[in-house]
Design a protein around this motif. Structure first.
Motif, PDB file in Angstrom:
ATOM      1  N   UNK A   1       0.834  -1.215   0.000  1.00 53.02           N
ATOM      2  CA  UNK A   1       0.000   0.000   0.000  1.00 53.02           C
ATOM      3  C   UNK A   1       0.860   1.253   0.000  1.00 53.02           C
ATOM      4  N   UNK A   2       1.921   1.238   0.803  1.00 53.37           N
ATOM      5  CA  UNK A   2       2.830   2.384   0.852  1.00 53.37           C
ATOM      6  C   UNK A   2       3.547   2.561  -0.476  1.00 53.37           C
ATOM      7  N   UNK A   3       3.931   1.479  -1.112  1.00 59.98           N
ATOM      8  CA  UNK A   3       4.605   1.579  -2.402  1.00 59.98           C
ATOM      9  C   UNK A   3       3.683   2.143  -3.472  1.00 59.98           C
TER      10      UNK A   3
ATOM     11  N   UNK B   1      -0.960  12.254   2.075  1.00 58.20           N
ATOM     12  CA  UNK B   1      -0.600  11.458   3.247  1.00 58.20           C
ATOM     13  C   UNK B   1      -1.626  11.616   4.365  1.00 58.20           C
ATOM     14  N   UNK B   2      -2.142  12.825   4.544  1.00 61.65           N
ATOM     15  CA  UNK B   2      -3.193  13.028   5.560  1.00 61.65           C
ATOM     16  C   UNK B   2      -4.417  12.170   5.238  1.00 61.65           C
ATOM     17  N   UNK B   3      -4.835  12.215   3.970  1.00 62.50           N
ATOM     18  CA  UNK B   3      -6.003  11.431   3.572  1.00 62.50           C
ATOM     19  C   UNK B   3      -5.747   9.939   3.772  1.00 62.50           C
ATOM     20  N   UNK B   4      -4.566   9.472   3.398  1.00 61.38           N
ATOM     21  CA  UNK B   4      -4.206   8.066   3.537  1.00 61.38           C
ATOM     22  C   UNK B   4      -4.246   7.619   5.001  1.00 61.38           C
TER      23      UNK B   4
ATOM     24  N   UNK C   1      -5.880   9.140   7.452  1.00 59.47           N
ATOM     25  CA  UNK C   1      -7.090   9.540   8.168  1.00 59.47           C
ATOM     26  C   UNK C   1      -6.873  10.703   9.108  1.00 59.47           C
ATOM     27  N   UNK C   2      -5.968  11.611   8.737  1.00 57.16           N
ATOM     28  CA  UNK C   2      -5.673  12.798   9.547  1.00 57.16           C
ATOM     29  C   UNK C   2      -6.423  13.986   8.956  1.00 57.16           C
ATOM     30  N   UNK C   3      -7.186  14.676   9.771  1.00 53.94           N
ATOM     31  CA  UNK C   3      -7.985  15.805   9.293  1.00 53.94           C
ATOM     32  C   UNK C   3      -7.091  16.943   8.816  1.00 53.94           C
ATOM     33  N   UNK C   4      -7.521  17.640   7.786  1.00 57.89           N
ATOM     34  CA  UNK C   4      -6.784  18.810   7.303  1.00 57.89           C
ATOM     35  C   UNK C   4      -6.682  19.841   8.421  1.00 57.89           C
ATOM     36  N   UNK C   5      -5.491  20.370   8.619  1.00 59.95           N
ATOM     37  CA  UNK C   5      -5.286  21.372   9.661  1.00 59.95           C
ATOM     38  C   UNK C   5      -5.088  20.808  11.047  1.00 59.95           C
ATOM     39  N   UNK C   6      -5.077  19.477  11.196  1.00 57.24           N
ATOM     40  CA  UNK C   6      -4.874  18.866  12.521  1.00 57.24           C
ATOM     41  C   UNK C   6      -3.486  19.194  13.041  1.00 57.24           C
ATOM     42  N   UNK C   7      -3.419  19.660  14.284  1.00 51.93           N
ATOM     43  CA  UNK C   7      -2.127  20.056  14.867  1.00 51.93           C
ATOM     44  C   UNK C   7      -1.786  19.272  16.128  1.00 51.93           C
ATOM     45  N   UNK C   8      -2.591  18.280  16.478  1.00 54.14           N
ATOM     46  CA  UNK C   8      -2.297  17.476  17.664  1.00 54.14           C
ATOM     47  C   UNK C   8      -0.973  16.736  17.465  1.00 54.14           C
ATOM     48  N   UNK C   9      -0.176  16.566  18.540  1.00 47.22           N
ATOM     49  CA  UNK C   9       1.127  15.908  18.394  1.00 47.22           C
ATOM     50  C   UNK C   9       1.054  14.547  17.719  1.00 47.22           C
ATOM     51  N   UNK C  10      -0.002  13.762  18.038  1.00 41.90           N
ATOM     52  CA  UNK C  10      -0.087  12.429  17.442  1.00 41.90           C
ATOM     53  C   UNK C  10      -0.310  12.496  15.930  1.00 41.90           C
TER      54      UNK C  10
ATOM     55  N   UNK D   1       3.106  13.764  14.348  1.00 43.76           N
ATOM     56  CA  UNK D   1       4.142  12.729  14.444  1.00 43.76           C
ATOM     57  C   UNK D   1       3.900  11.623  13.419  1.00 43.76           C
ATOM     58  N   UNK D   2       2.635  11.232  13.235  1.00 47.09           N
ATOM     59  CA  UNK D   2       2.295  10.207  12.245  1.00 47.09           C
ATOM     60  C   UNK D   2       2.577  10.699  10.833  1.00 47.09           C
ATOM     61  N   UNK D   3       2.191  11.946  10.552  1.00 40.78           N
ATOM     62  CA  UNK D   3       2.409  12.525   9.226  1.00 40.78           C
ATOM     63  C   UNK D   3       3.899  12.614   8.905  1.00 40.78           C
ATOM     64  N   UNK D   4       4.703  13.054   9.887  1.00 41.12           N
ATOM     65  CA  UNK D   4       6.148  13.158   9.673  1.00 41.12           C
ATOM     66  C   UNK D   4       6.760  11.791   9.411  1.00 41.12           C
TER      67      UNK D   4
END
Length: 397
Positions: free
Chosen positions: A66-68, A92-95, A97-106, A109-112
């Protein structure tokens, strides 16, 4: 597939002198804080990539295929010299499940992690099948470089797993570090991770995490100090929340309103940074007590200046009074307005005085660590070199 387990760490950072003045072109000194972020990398035999961040309650895994597929879908190239594109991060956010503009550390950290994993493997080899756990001694959101230490650890681990850099730890060694060329590559990718998290970082925090010691920063130029002694400190978190953006804006407003008053204060802060650099570079690796009076005076003067430019706080004044009652010298570190302060400990400071100061600071509701600055940068460790608390934290499945 990467076939060897490894453990590595990177330090946090504190600003020794130059807070806020650095925004206006003056010198700042940033030093490595020996509260560290640790990363354990293990090979994974089920064609998955796993990340576990217990400090921010993240446990995620993805199938490599999936990542490839995701990686191949990008039109923009991944490169350590290019900022992550809006398209890449939105995908990557969509993949994830991270909301646009989300700034929570978790979320950040996942996005990075996803960005660095895909970017590094796209340039240096296949997505590695690995299981990564990250545990930190650093509190998040305290201005101590926790995100940069995380990004440095990820960069070093993923570059090693993809074969872009060596694994320098030999059998029988307790620790090892990479070559200067490899550290430069680690730093470049860590900076991309910091860009994912912060948008437009200075690059100081990841440079401190990579090289350790102390760095001089001025107008975008980062220069390692020639020689840095290891100095003992108390690090105290007042737990008073503050907005760096609001504090920076307040200083700018004061400068515009009273330029003839404020500009000389900024010049004086700059002179303190440069004087401190000279003193540090002249000190031996294990300095004796007579080297400390100048450093203590510089702490005292700089703390008054930071109050003058408007970034002090009653909690920081209280911290300074408490430590002064035990013969110790303190100043704020970072943005001010609350946050953290540092207290210099001389070699001849009695353990009883240190314990009494810590007790009184904790009685104020503060959190306190006895640690040191001038610590080494990103480092590989053998299991035998790690203390029991770290080993226990990294033993989590």
């Amino acid at each position: 597939m990467w076939e060897r387990s490894l453990v590595l760490s990177a330090p946090g950072k504190v600003i020794l002198h130059g807070e806020h003045a650095v925004v206006h072109g003056k010198v700042a000194l940033a030093v490595a804080l020996n509260l560290r972020t640790f990363l354990r990398l293990r090979p994974c035999d089920d064609s998955r990539v796993c990340i576990h961040l217990p400090g921010v309650s993240v446990r995620r895994s993805w199938d490599i295929s999936c990542l490839q597929d995701l990686q191949k879908g990008f039109t923009a190239d991944f490169d350590e010299s290019k900022s992550p594109s809006v398209e890449q991060l939105d995908t990557l956010r969509e993949f994830a499940g991270i909301a646009a503009g989300a700034t929570a550390p978790e979320s950040l950290a996942t996005l990075a992690f996803l960005y660095m994993c895909l970017a590094i493997s796209a340039k240096y080899g296949d997505v590695p099948s690995v299981d990564i756990l990250v545990w930190s001694e650093l509190p998040t959101g305290a201005g101590l470089g926790s995100s940069a230490a995380y990004a440095v650890c990820l960069a070093a681990a993923l570059l090693t797993a993809c074969g872009a850099i060596s694994c320098p730890l030999k059998d029988g060694e307790s620790t090892a570090r990479w070559t200067e060329e490899e550290l430069t590559l680690i730093n470049s990718w860590a900076f991309q991770g910091e860009r994912v998290i912060h948008g437009n970082p200075s690059g100081v925090d990841n440079a401190v995490g990579t090289w350790g010691g102390a760095l001089r920063y001025q107008s975008g130029k980062i220069t390692p100090l020639k020689r840095v002694p290891t100095l003992r400190i108390l690090l105290t978190n007042t737990k008073v929340p503050r907005s760096t953006k609001v504090l920076v804006a307040g200083v700018k407003e004061k400068i515009l309103k009273f330029p003839a008053i404020m500009n000389p204060v900024l010049d004086s802060i700059d002179a303190i940074s440069q004087e401190c650099q000279s003193v540090l570079e002249a000190m031996p690796a294990n300095p004796s007590p007579e080297y400390y009076p100048v450093l203590e005076e510089l702490f005292d003067i700089n703390q008054h200046q930071l109050n003058v430019i408007g970034v002090g706080h009653p909690s920081l004044d209280r911290l300074c009074r408490v430590t002064a009652s035990h013969g110790l010298h303190s100043k704020l570190t970072g943005a001010g307005g609350g946050g953290c302060g540092i207290t210099l400990l001389r070699p001849d400071t009695s353990p009883l005085a240190v314990e009494a100061a810590k007790r009184d600071l904790c009685a104020c509701g503060f959190e306190c660590w006895e640690t040191n600055i001038g610590a080494p940068g990103v480092t590989l460790h053998s299991s035998s070199s790690l203390d029991a608390e770290v080993l226990q934290a990294l033993s989590q499945s």
